[in-house]
Design a protein around this motif. Structure first.
Motif, PDB file in Angstrom:
ATOM      1  N   ARG A  82      -3.110   0.018 -12.954  1.00 57.22           N
ATOM      2  CA  ARG A  82      -4.299  -0.869 -12.493  1.00 57.22           C
ATOM      3  C   ARG A  82      -3.414  -1.473 -11.113  1.00 57.22           C
ATOM      4  N   LEU A  83      -2.303  -1.874 -11.016  1.00 59.00           N
ATOM      5  CA  LEU A  83      -1.788  -2.718  -9.983  1.00 59.00           C
ATOM      6  C   LEU A  83      -1.577  -1.791  -8.919  1.00 59.00           C
ATOM      7  N   GLY A  86       0.897  -1.166  -0.134  1.00 65.06           N
ATOM      8  CA  GLY A  86      -0.040   0.021   0.032  1.00 65.06           C
ATOM      9  C   GLY A  86       0.968   1.215  -0.078  1.00 65.06           C
ATOM     10  N   THR A  87       1.887   1.278   0.637  1.00 62.98           N
ATOM     11  CA  THR A  87       2.663   2.323   0.862  1.00 62.98           C
ATOM     12  C   THR A  87       3.490   2.495  -0.455  1.00 62.98           C
ATOM     13  N   ILE A  88       3.962   1.331  -1.147  1.00 66.11           N
ATOM     14  CA  ILE A  88       4.588   1.705  -2.393  1.00 66.11           C
ATOM     15  C   ILE A  88       3.613   2.274  -3.345  1.00 66.11           C
ATOM     16  N   GLN A  98      -6.401  -2.310  -1.459  1.00 65.00           N
ATOM     17  CA  GLN A  98      -6.325  -3.577  -0.692  1.00 65.00           C
ATOM     18  C   GLN A  98      -5.667  -3.341   0.270  1.00 65.00           C
ATOM     19  N   TYR A  99      -4.557  -2.373   0.743  1.00 65.56           N
ATOM     20  CA  TYR A  99      -3.626  -2.325   1.926  1.00 65.56           C
ATOM     21  C   TYR A  99      -3.726  -0.649   2.231  1.00 65.56           C
TER      22      TYR A  99
END
Length: 248
Positions: free
Chosen positions: A206-207, A181-183, A214-215
């Motif tokens: 999209r990723l 999530g941070t990335i 999600q995170y």
């Protein structure tokens, strides 16, 4: 300077101003950026991004039990500052990186290009390279092996570093879930703040959008973003809005 070159210079200056408008306009030195992160952001949270390893004020890493590395063992005990969006991946947008510049000549008269020339000749590159939002502490060996590889999902690939679930395979990198999530919010910030210089492919966007959903943010990500905004002056809007929604 002829009229064509004069116009080109004016356009380049205007483009540089627009480039930096939403990103870092305060810190031009990569060395200073690392020092600020060490002293004013991570002073009470010395934990690496990918593997969650603790490090001390002297940059010595306490490796997690079971951590191994297939390469760069000497760098495994030291923390390094990792560009989540690698400098090369946005640096290639600068002509100085690709082709060099008049001022990029060493003391032997030999011309050079690449990162060294972009640092020397282009302030916009220097500001982008020193953006605090894009810099994270990482175990040196992990930083070395991640290189400038794009993030991806690598189902079936084994963990590269033993008990640290970071994966490197085929010029791609899959970070552990705790870092995704941070990335994602960092990559999306860089694409938004430096439009026209750093572009995401549709697949990569999209990723990153999926990982962002999600995170969710945690307390440290929000604290880090507030500290960086206080130093650098501009927000990471995606993180700031997520922290506000989460009450963090």
């Amino acid at each position: 300077m002829n009229a064509t070159k004069t116009i080109a210079a004016v356009l380049l200056a205007a483009a540089s101003t627009l480039l930096m408008a939403a990103g870092n306009t305060e810190i031009e030195s990569f060395t200073k950026a690392k020092r600020l992160l060490e002293r004013e952001v991570y002073f009470d949270h010395r934990v690496t991004l990918y593997c969650g390893a603790a490090f001390d004020a002297r940059k010595n890493v306490t490796l997690p039990d079971g951590f191994t590395t297939p390469k760069h063992a000497k760098r495994a005990r030291r923390v390094e500052w990792e560009h989540v969006v690698p400098a090369e991946n946005f640096g290639r947008a600068f002509v100085e990186w690709r082709e060099g510049a008049d001022v990029c000549v060493d003391n032997k008269g030999k011309a050079f290009k690449g990162r060294k020339c972009a640092e020397k000749a282009n302030a916009a590159f220097r500001y982008m390279q020193a953006d605090l939002y894009n810099l994270y502490p990482a175990i040196g060996a992990v930083n070395a092996m991640r290189s400038n590889y794009r993030y991806s999902m690598l189902p079936g690939s084994p963990a590269t570093f033993g008990t640290c679930s970071m994966k490197i395979d085929g010029r791609r990198a899959e970070p552990p879930e705790a870092a995704r999530g941070t990335i994602a919010r960092t990559v999306l910030y860089m694409a938004d703040a430096y439009q026209g210089v750093y572009r995401l492919s549709n697949q990569d966007r999209r990723l990153m959008e999926a990982w962002d959903r999600q995170y969710p943010v945690d307390a440290w990500e929000c604290t880090r973003a507030r500290r960086i905004e206080a130093i650098q002056g501009n927000p990471n809007e995606r993180v700031k809005e997520a922290c506000s929604r989460a009450g963090l």
